[in-house]
Design an enzyme around this catalytic site. Structure first.
Site, mmCIF file in Angstrom:
data_model
loop_
_atom_site.group_PDB
_atom_site.id
_atom_site.type_symbol
_atom_site.label_atom_id
_atom_site.label_comp_id
_atom_site.label_asym_id
_atom_site.label_seq_id
_atom_site.Cartn_x
_atom_site.Cartn_y
_atom_site.Cartn_z
ATOM 1 N N SER A 47 0.897 -1.138 -0.091
ATOM 2 C CA SER A 47 -0.019 0.094 -0.093
ATOM 3 C C SER A 47 0.859 1.204 0.110
ATOM 4 O O SER A 47 1.687 1.463 -0.813
ATOM 5 C CB SER A 47 -0.982 0.112 1.223
ATOM 6 O OG SER A 47 -1.732 1.092 1.159
ATOM 7 N N ASP A 63 -0.974 1.117 -4.720
ATOM 8 C CA ASP A 63 -2.087 0.322 -5.224
ATOM 9 C C ASP A 63 -3.190 0.848 -5.349
ATOM 10 O O ASP A 63 -4.040 -0.038 -5.671
ATOM 11 C CB ASP A 63 -2.037 -0.841 -4.306
ATOM 12 C CG ASP A 63 -2.900 -0.725 -2.790
ATOM 13 O OD1 ASP A 63 -2.433 0.649 -2.427
ATOM 14 O OD2 ASP A 63 -3.541 -1.386 -2.456
#
Length: 736
Positions: free
Chosen positions: A198, A364
């Site tokens: 992330s 992401d």
């Protein structure tokens, strides 16, 4: 071969002996001894990670008495947390590496096989998994511009279990992965996975497993399976290239892009018959700067905006060096849109192009940063505001959520004459209460799950299944033989409002939101398009988004929230985080920054038979986690001294039943006399303790005066300082 095996065994025996002595002398933790000893077993010790054998690595640390480093590497077993499993790419049970990945993927594969046998045929799914990945080391191969070594390793494990693998051809956003599990017309995988850390720094990577409904797995089933694997030899795998040749691993991508873009477009409010922004509602001259922070969103965002008729050629400006996949993140070492430094390049380009709005997504593409160009008349108002950088106001996650909710509720009502019946919005427990105030004003139910979008994703699946099953039973001629994913957004709304609950929009303070239910996770791609629509809508009215935010404050009252994260790394840091949580539990806050506590809520059980409860300052139970008695009138909130406090069950109880109960979590909430809140929890993805300071001004309409704001801001700053000072005192005492 025998000589090599004997030598390997001798190395491991020597290392174990050193570890045993170190534990007896108190140099390493008991957990470090247990975890490192497990990885000295032959199946683990012989695994090569970054050209070093695991057994050799442990022996070297032991021989050199690098006990602190050994503790940091092995003090815990890395496991699935708030959003999958992630960590530093390095050797050790506490980090993320080939072994941790292998255990997690093996567990996910076994779970898929078991679950598929139970309901795969009924759901009309394939015994298959689809995998996406971002630009990080191990996720993405810069030479082939395809999957990296960790992704190939995972694909080989699934394939060894004869689970078909669909693999994206290039980096792809998390929301597209979520969409591809539940919404595709062609392939119908049972599950999925994303390889990403992330918004973490470049040193990290991770893996998020997804379930059949397109959301992250919200139960402990996969982790329980992983915990039972004590021999790395139990992790099955085949050769990746063999998997390709046998057709077990297939490359996909462009066709999924098209389906995602087509369905995503239906989440817009003001579009014409072609799906383009309406010229009478959205100012087409809006100028937008976009950065994907070297991640994945460049795959979709320009095309999504083009699909909506936005003038991409003349009015969309890409931060070129950040719109290519690069896991080193050379211009933003921490690719986190929550951090102002990550937006430096976007702000610079925005000033050059005089852009009205800037957008940046994390690697992401589930989180988003938004910057609004301040009008000349606004600059004095925000002169000393920390959110302003070089002429742009950087919205925090709570402000993003409030703007989205207010716009969608307001404009859906304007467009259709009313909101769908049984509408619902969501925010997590740690997100702004202003979101609920807005929803209340429109008569819309608010639910507050624990931190982690997987809980929202699961609810969307429950809402859809409950409603569509009822529709198929009661309106056979209309819905018999159809699948929910074949319905348009308007058709879904018709079913959901009639037979259940209709989710409109939701989000969390950590810069992630979701519109509609095509995706079951945070979706920065759709959110980016919604902010372009919203900014264009208000620009046509002569307003900026910051001016609209001020109007919301003036109408509902002023709110200021911020999460304060204190980082404590390694084994010693973990001890500090545990000590801070323990201290707050043993001595609950009675008062902070001059405001008294009216309720303290612990979302973690004190024992197997204990009930979680909210208590007042005298220790009296205000409410506990007993099942609601009144299904029809239950809202999910209890009123204490005029303040609505979230209970242990959501207001969607009448639809979801026992699944409406909040799961146990290491979270403490303190509700203060004016409705302000303090929430304390350890991060589920990083070595941090997090304090959420949620200050509330006057709740009377039109009372967002300068004095009221100054008062709320003063409380906010004082409470923030008191919490940091308290945490640092505990940390100092533990470290002494």
């Amino acid at each position: 071969m025998n000589h090599e095996s004997n030598n390997r065994r001798d190395i491991c025996l020597k290392a174990k002996s050193s570890l045993l002595k170190a534990r007896e002398e108190g140099a390493i933790k008991d957990s470090t001894f247990v975890n490192a000893s497990l990885w000295l077993e032959p199946s683990f010790a012989g695994v090569e990670i970054d050209n070093v054998l695991v057994g050799d690595f442990i022996l070297q640390l032991a021989d050199e008495k690098r006990w602190d480093e050994l503790n940091d590497c092995f003090f815990q077993m890395n496991s699935f947390g708030t959003a999958g499993v992630r960590g530093k790419l390095a050797i050790g049970t506490a980090h993320f590496n080939k072994i941790i990945l292998g255990l997690g993927v093996e567990a996910h594969a076994r779970y898929i096989l078991e679950a598929y046998e139970k309901n795969g045929f009924k759901l009309g799914r394939e015994k298959a998994v689809i995998l996406a990945y971002d630009s990080r080391r191990g996720s993405y191969d810069t030479e082939t511009k395809g999957p990296g070594f960790l992704v190939k390793e995972a694909a080989a494990i699934y394939a060894a279990h004869e689970i078909n693998v669909y693999l994206f051809d290039n980096v792809a956003p998390t929301p597209e992965l979520s969409f591809s599990i539940a919404e595709l017309e062609g392939i119908k995988p049972y599950a999925g996975g994303v390889f990403t850390a992330s918004h973490n720094p470049a040193s990290d990577n991770g893996f998020k497993p997804y379930d059949y409904h397109g959301g992250q797995i919200a139960h402990t089933g996969v982790q329980n399976i992983a915990d039972g694997i004590t021999d790395y030899g139990q992790v099955l795998k085949i050769n990746y290239e063999d998997g390709i040749r046998k057709g077990l691993i297939q490359i996909v991508g462009p066709e999924i892009d098209e389906e995602y873009i087509e369905k995503e477009n239906q989440t817009a409010v003001w579009t014409d018959g072609r799906g383009h922004f309406r010229a009478d509602k959205v100012d087409g001259s809006l100028r937008v700067v976009f950065s994907s922070l070297n991640g994945t969103a460049q795959r979709l965002v320009p095309r999504v905006l083009m699909r909506r008729g936005f003038n991409v050629r003349d009015n969309l400006f890409l931060v070129e060096k950040q719109c290519v996949p690069d896991g080193k993140f050379p211009t933003c070492p921490r690719p986190n849109p929550e951090e102002k430094e990550a937006l430096n390049e976007a702000i610079s380009l925005a000033n050059k192009e005089k852009a009205d709005i800037l957008i940046a997504t994390d690697p992401d593409s589930d989180r988003i940063g938004i910057g609004i160009r301040l009008a000349d008349t606004e600059r004095n108002l925000y002169e000393d505001d920390e959110a302003v950088k070089n002429g742009y106001y950087l919205l925090n996650g709570n402000q993003q959520l409030v703007l989205l909710i207010e716009y969608i509720l307001n404009q859906l009502k304007e467009r259709d004459g009313r909101l769908p019946e049984n509408s619902v919005v969501s925010k997590t427990l740690v997100s702004t209460d202003l979101a609920k105030a807005v929803a209340d004003a429109y008569g819309v139910l608010t639910i507050e799950p624990q931190v982690g979008f997987k809980y929202i994703g699961k609810k969307l699946d429950l809402y859809a299944r409950f409603a569509f099953n009822a529709a198929q039973e009661k309106e056979k001629d209309k819905y018999a033989g159809r699948q929910y994913q074949s319905l348009t957004r308007r058709q879904r709304t018709e079913v959901l409002q009639k037979y259940g609950l209709c989710f409109l929009v939701g989000g969390e303070e950590s810069y992630g939101s979701l519109v509609g239910d095509y995706v079951k996770d945070k979706d920065a791609v759709t959110t980016a398009a919604m902010f372009v629509e919203m900014a264009g809508f208000y620009r046509l009215q002569g307003k900026t988004l910051t001016q609209r935010l001020e109007e919301i404050f003036n109408f509902y009252g002023y709110y200021r929230e911020e999460s304060v994260s204190l980082k404590f790394e390694g084994a010693s840091g973990n001890d500090i985080i545990r000590a801070i949580m323990a201290d707050f539990r043993v001595m609950p806050l009675q008062e902070i920054a001059g405001k008294k506590t009216i309720a303290a809520i612990d979302y973690k059980n004190d024992g197997a038979a204990a009930r979680r409860a909210a208590i007042d300052p005298q220790g009296n139970v205000l409410f506990d986690d007993s099942e609601p008695a009144d299904i029809r009138n239950f809202t999910g909130y209890a009123e204490v001294k005029g303040i609505q406090i979230p209970m242990f069950w959501h207001g969607d109880y009448r639809v979801t039943g026992e699944k409406a109960k909040l799961p146990e979590a290491d979270v403490l909430m303190y509700v203060l006399e004016d409705g302000s809140k303090i929430i304390v929890r350890p991060s589920g993805t990083e070595p941090k303790i997090k304090f959420y300071v949620m200050a509330r001004g006057s709740q009377q309409k039109g009372r967002s005066t300068p004095d009221d704001r100054r008062s709320a801001d003063a409380f906010f700053m004082k409470a923030k300082k008191e919490l940091i000072d308290k945490a640092n005192r505990i940390a100092t005492a533990i470290s002494a």
